[in-house]
Design a protein around this motif. Structure first.
Motif, PDB file in Angstrom:
ATOM      1  N   TRP A  50       0.646  -1.014   0.182  1.00 56.18           N
ATOM      2  CA  TRP A  50       0.273   0.092   0.373  1.00 56.18           C
ATOM      3  C   TRP A  50       0.640   1.525   0.283  1.00 56.18           C
ATOM      4  N   ALA A  51       1.884   1.387   0.710  1.00 50.07           N
ATOM      5  CA  ALA A  51       2.847   1.867   0.704  1.00 50.07           C
ATOM      6  C   ALA A  51       3.394   2.606  -0.277  1.00 50.07           C
ATOM      7  N   ALA A  52       3.797   1.447  -1.133  1.00 53.67           N
ATOM      8  CA  ALA A  52       4.625   1.995  -2.083  1.00 53.67           C
ATOM      9  C   ALA A  52       3.939   2.449  -3.228  1.00 53.67           C
ATOM     10  N   LEU A  53       2.679   1.815  -3.431  1.00 53.72           N
ATOM     11  CA  LEU A  53       1.803   1.859  -4.503  1.00 53.72           C
ATOM     12  C   LEU A  53       1.365   3.540  -3.981  1.00 53.72           C
ATOM     13  N   GLY A  54       1.045   3.939  -2.610  1.00 51.42           N
ATOM     14  CA  GLY A  54       1.285   5.426  -2.532  1.00 51.42           C
ATOM     15  C   GLY A  54       2.025   6.319  -3.182  1.00 51.42           C
ATOM     16  N   LEU A  55       3.722   5.768  -3.227  1.00 50.43           N
ATOM     17  CA  LEU A  55       4.749   7.045  -3.268  1.00 50.43           C
ATOM     18  C   LEU A  55       3.968   6.874  -5.487  1.00 50.43           C
ATOM     19  N   VAL A  56       4.124   5.068  -5.574  1.00 52.95           N
ATOM     20  CA  VAL A  56       4.212   5.870  -6.918  1.00 52.95           C
ATOM     21  C   VAL A  56       3.415   6.655  -7.570  1.00 52.95           C
ATOM     22  N   PHE A  57       2.026   6.827  -6.929  1.00 50.11           N
ATOM     23  CA  PHE A  57       0.446   8.031  -7.091  1.00 50.11           C
ATOM     24  C   PHE A  57       1.042   9.513  -7.438  1.00 50.11           C
ATOM     25  N   ILE A  58       1.726   8.798  -6.196  1.00 49.57           N
ATOM     26  CA  ILE A  58       2.498  10.160  -5.905  1.00 49.57           C
ATOM     27  C   ILE A  58       3.342  11.173  -6.995  1.00 49.57           C
ATOM     28  N   ALA A  59       3.908  10.765  -7.061  1.00 51.69           N
ATOM     29  CA  ALA A  59       5.554  11.022  -8.104  1.00 51.69           C
ATOM     30  C   ALA A  59       5.148  10.675  -9.554  1.00 51.69           C
ATOM     31  N   CYS A  60       4.478   9.354  -9.916  1.00 52.44           N
ATOM     32  CA  CYS A  60       3.339   9.825 -11.147  1.00 52.44           C
ATOM     33  C   CYS A  60       2.232  11.069 -10.796  1.00 52.44           C
ATOM     34  N   LYS A  61       1.349  11.699 -10.600  1.00 57.90           N
ATOM     35  CA  LYS A  61       1.225  13.408 -10.333  1.00 57.90           C
ATOM     36  C   LYS A  61       1.884  14.381 -10.214  1.00 57.90           C
ATOM     37  N   ALA A  62       2.997  14.346  -9.601  1.00 58.61           N
ATOM     38  CA  ALA A  62       3.914  14.952  -9.577  1.00 58.61           C
ATOM     39  C   ALA A  62       4.576  15.539 -11.493  1.00 58.61           C
ATOM     40  N   LEU A  63       5.211  14.486 -11.735  1.00 55.14           N
ATOM     41  CA  LEU A  63       5.789  14.020 -13.062  1.00 55.14           C
ATOM     42  C   LEU A  63       4.705  14.438 -14.134  1.00 55.14           C
ATOM     43  N   ILE A  64       4.036  13.852 -14.103  1.00 53.74           N
ATOM     44  CA  ILE A  64       3.166  14.448 -14.805  1.00 53.74           C
ATOM     45  C   ILE A  64       2.767  15.840 -15.581  1.00 53.74           C
ATOM     46  N   GLY A  65       2.729  16.358 -14.066  1.00 54.57           N
ATOM     47  CA  GLY A  65       2.262  18.318 -14.159  1.00 54.57           C
ATOM     48  C   GLY A  65       3.782  18.561 -14.449  1.00 54.57           C
ATOM     49  N   VAL A  66       4.943  17.969 -14.261  1.00 55.35           N
ATOM     50  CA  VAL A  66       6.330  18.997 -14.461  1.00 55.35           C
ATOM     51  C   VAL A  66       6.340  18.872 -16.163  1.00 55.35           C
ATOM     52  N   SER A  67       5.760  17.464 -16.702  1.00 60.90           N
ATOM     53  CA  SER A  67       5.460  17.564 -17.580  1.00 60.90           C
ATOM     54  C   SER A  67       4.859  18.242 -19.025  1.00 60.90           C
ATOM     55  N   PHE A  68       3.721  18.771 -19.008  1.00 65.93           N
ATOM     56  CA  PHE A  68       3.421  19.633 -18.248  1.00 65.93           C
ATOM     57  C   PHE A  68       4.362  21.355 -18.731  1.00 65.93           C
ATOM     58  N   GLY A  69       4.510  21.239 -18.078  1.00 65.86           N
ATOM     59  CA  GLY A  69       5.049  22.467 -17.405  1.00 65.86           C
ATOM     60  C   GLY A  69       6.181  22.447 -17.943  1.00 65.86           C
ATOM     61  N   LEU A  70       6.995  22.011 -18.159  1.00 69.83           N
ATOM     62  CA  LEU A  70       8.027  21.718 -19.352  1.00 69.83           C
ATOM     63  C   LEU A  70       7.779  22.056 -21.031  1.00 69.83           C
ATOM     64  N   GLY A  71       6.668  20.754 -21.109  1.00 72.09           N
ATOM     65  CA  GLY A  71       6.284  21.555 -21.980  1.00 72.09           C
ATOM     66  C   GLY A  71       6.109  23.067 -22.852  1.00 72.09           C
ATOM     67  N   VAL A  72       5.077  24.128 -21.852  1.00 76.01           N
ATOM     68  CA  VAL A  72       4.594  24.953 -21.977  1.00 76.01           C
ATOM     69  C   VAL A  72       6.206  25.983 -22.193  1.00 76.01           C
ATOM     70  N   HIS A  73       7.262  25.188 -20.898  1.00 74.07           N
ATOM     71  CA  HIS A  73       8.376  25.899 -21.211  1.00 74.07           C
ATOM     72  C   HIS A  73       8.648  26.019 -22.870  1.00 74.07           C
ATOM     73  N   TRP A  74       8.909  25.167 -23.632  1.00 74.74           N
ATOM     74  CA  TRP A  74       9.483  24.761 -24.270  1.00 74.74           C
ATOM     75  C   TRP A  74       9.001  25.541 -25.295  1.00 74.74           C
ATOM     76  N   ASN A  75       7.413  25.618 -25.486  1.00 72.79           N
ATOM     77  CA  ASN A  75       6.625  26.729 -26.575  1.00 72.79           C
ATOM     78  C   ASN A  75       7.067  27.724 -26.488  1.00 72.79           C
ATOM     79  N   THR A  76       7.396  28.219 -25.419  1.00 75.46           N
ATOM     80  CA  THR A  76       7.732  29.820 -25.178  1.00 75.46           C
ATOM     81  C   THR A  76       9.426  29.689 -25.294  1.00 75.46           C
ATOM     82  N   HIS A  77       9.557  29.074 -24.856  1.00 76.47           N
ATOM     83  CA  HIS A  77      11.295  29.433 -25.523  1.00 76.47           C
ATOM     84  C   HIS A  77      11.419  29.049 -27.171  1.00 76.47           C
ATOM     85  N   PHE A  78      11.516  28.284 -27.245  1.00 73.65           N
ATOM     86  CA  PHE A  78      11.308  28.614 -29.554  1.00 73.65           C
ATOM     87  C   PHE A  78      10.375  28.739 -29.910  1.00 73.65           C
ATOM     88  N   GLU A  79       9.410  29.301 -29.579  1.00 70.09           N
ATOM     89  CA  GLU A  79       8.485  30.197 -30.019  1.00 70.09           C
ATOM     90  C   GLU A  79       8.827  31.456 -31.627  1.00 70.09           C
TER      91      GLU A  79
END
Length: 596
Positions: free
Chosen positions: A208-237
């Motif tokens: 249960w603890a390992a699953l919780g850590l996996v879900f927290i990591a996935c949620k955080a990394l998904i947000g980071v991925s979208f944030g980096l995608g927006v930064h990429w478009n802004t940087h190379f606009e």
């Protein structure tokens, strides 16, 4: 010699001896007894390799393959995952190891099968059955039935109170629930406090603890991925549309992230039972969602690049490629969806059969959607409109903003956005104002009736001359004629076609022409007429008598020179003065901007 080689190959194909002395045999499924013995032998090897943390070894893979040959897993979701199969293997061993030896020995042998043509055999007092396949690739083989494999959890719960046939047998299934998969060493879990190995519901606490850590990591990394995608478009606009790939990079990262997370759950945490089926379904659906989003983003990206390269995205073919990209994207997603359903262990055949039975209802339900799609493609195929064009439709006026699969969006002159279904819009009478090769300019000038005929004639000639000389007006048709005499004015009809399509350009050229017209009216001493009421109340200047005389002299000279320009100029004179004016004028700010 060839016969000896063939005999040798057939001999080693029946059994293989590994370097460590473990003897592996290919599963024999010719009778219920042979299937049972083959399962027991292969499962012993597989469980031993699993306990020794060698689950991915060649021996384990061979034993795994032979075990699967004895089982019908067609009703088990996610049957391609080893953790699912391993759980069923251990559950079946838990059940079989509680049967007495006599029951196992009573399984029919091959010679009994040949005499009775047995199609199935049931373990006495249970629902556990070995059946014979009558068709398909496994025709003639005896395997544990799909229903039996599906019901193993409930059968295990019923029989776990019974003792093992061998008292010293180890609790392999309980051990399976507590230990991690082959991706993590058992020593990592063994170092944790004992409380982490306690069962909390269907899973131990550490899972249960390992699953919780996996879900927290996935949620955080998904947000980071979208944030980096927006930064990429802004940087190379500034580099253009081809570098606008931030969303695609983010979606690729998320799909790979979810794949890695599911790999950790499958081969690392190794959860089992209904929790595993639920979580793996969630991850697969999440992957399918983001993969579908990625597919549409890729198709839209390539369509956008193509549209940008072809007339900056304004040509109708560019709009068509965008819609076609969406259609092919949807078809690709459907194909991927079928694969996902099969991958999750569900058969697509019942779904297709259901669609066949309810085909009429489905057809009626999707008919409006198909009508809109087909009419949308018809709009593209006809080429009558394109994005950015000003059109009249159904008595309204607006600019086409988008033509989608279902509807067309139009921006009105009041800046409101109207959405019209394609099936309705395609049946309207559409007047494309942008497709005019030239724009009609028509006005009626009202001149004060005090003007003399000579002044009127001179004014008509001057107006025709200035219109002919203007470089943005067509030579034919071009008309400046005395149209009639009204109650308080003489009517002059002016008609010309301006060489332009844009409404803004049309109004600018028309403005220039009207200024010239008013200048010519003033030059002959004529004046524009107003209403009778205004004339009586206001004080208007009288027409200059000297200008009347000047006009009369000009008309007389035309007669004397045989150059009287009525009803029209000579062709030679028209050719000589055509487009002789400069537009815009030399002092225009537009020319200054162009030269600067």
């Amino acid at each position: 010699m060839p016969k000896l080689v063939l005999l040798f190959v057939l001999t080693i194909s029946a059994s293989v001896a590994m370097a460590d002395g473990t003897r592996l045999e290919f599963a024999d499924t010719s009778s219920p007894k042979n299937t049972l013995e083959s399962f027991l032998l292969a499962s012993d090897v597989l469980i031993e390799q699993w306990r020794n943390e060698e689950f991915n070894s060649d021996i384990a893979n061979h034993a795994y393959g032979q075990v699967v040959r004895t089982l019908d897993l067609s009703l088990i979701p996610n049957r391609s995952r080893k953790v699912v199969v391993m759980e069923r293997v251990l559950l079946l061993r838990e059940v079989l190891d509680r049967f007495d030896e006599a029951l196992l020995q009573s399984a029919p042998e091959l010679k009994h099968i040949e005499q009775t043509e047995l199609t199935h055999w049931r373990f006495s007092g249970t629902d556990l059955t070995i059946i014979k396949h009558d068709e398909g690739e496994r025709q003639g083989q005896y395997v544990f039935s799909a229903t039996s494999i599906q019901k193993l959890p409930s059968l295990y719960r019923t029989m776990r109170v019974l003792p093992y046939r061998e008292p010293d047998r180890e609790l392999s299934y309980h051990e399976f629930l507590l230990t991690p998969g082959p991706l993590l060493p058992k020593s990592v879990i063994q170092t944790l406090p004992d409380s982490f190995s306690e069962m909390y519901g269907p899973l131990p606490v550490w899972q249960w603890a390992a699953l919780g850590l996996v879900f927290i990591a996935c949620k955080a990394l998904i947000g980071v991925s979208f944030g980096l995608g927006v930064h990429w478009n802004t940087h190379f606009e500034h580099k253009g549309i081809r570098w606008k790939t931030g969303k695609i990079i983010a979606l690729i990262s998320i799909v790979l992230l979810l794949f890695a997370a599911r790999k950790v759950i499958d081969d690392g945490i190794w959860i089992t039972g209904g929790v595993y089926q639920f979580l793996t379904s969630v991850f697969i659906l999440g992957q399918f969602f983001y993969l579908s989003w990625l597919i549409m983003a890729l198709f839209n990206y390539f369509a956008m690049v193509y549209a940008f390269n072809k007339h900056n995205g304004e040509h109708v073919d560019s709009s068509l490629i965008t819609v076609l990209a969406r259609i092919f994207g949807v078809l690709t997603i459907v194909v991927v969806g079928v694969y996902v359903i099969e991958f999750m262990g569900y058969s697509i055949s019942p779904i297709l059969a259901g669609l066949g039975v309810g085909g009429l209802a489905v057809a009626l339900a999707v008919r409006p959607v198909l009508e809109n799609v087909i009419n949308g493609l018809t709009l593209y195929a006809d080429g009558g409109i394109k994005i950015g064009e000003l059109c009249k439709y159904g008595g309204n006026l607006g600019t086409i903003e988008s033509i989608g699969l279902r509807s067309t969006r139009i921006r009105t002159l009041e800046r409101s956005l109207i959405t019209i279904p394609n099936s309705e819009f395609a049946n309207m009478e559409i007047d494309n104002l942008e497709r005019r090769d030239k724009r009609r300019m028509e006005h009626t000038l009202r001149i004060r009736s005090e003007v003399s005929q000579d002044q009127l004639k001179l004014m008509l000639v001057n107006l025709r001359r200035v219109l002919l000389r203007h470089p943005m007006l067509e030579e034919e048709p071009l008309r400046v004629r005395l149209a009639g005499v009204g109650e308080f004015a003489v009517h002059i009809s002016v008609l010309a076609y301006i060489r332009c399509r844009s409404h803004e350009e049309f109004t600018a050229i028309q403005e220039d022409v009207l200024f010239m017209v008013m200048e010519q009216i003033d030059s002959v001493g004529a004046q524009l007429a107003f209403s009778n009421q205004y004339q009586f109340v206001g004080s208007l200047e009288a027409i200059d008598g000297s200008l009347k005389e000047k006009a009369a002299d000009t008309i007389r000279l035309w007669h004397e020179a045989n150059n009287y320009p009525f009803p029209d100029f000579s062709y030679e004179y028209k050719y000589e003065i055509k487009d002789s004016l400069i537009y815009p004028s030399r002092t225009s700010s537009i020319r200054q901007d162009a030269s600067g």
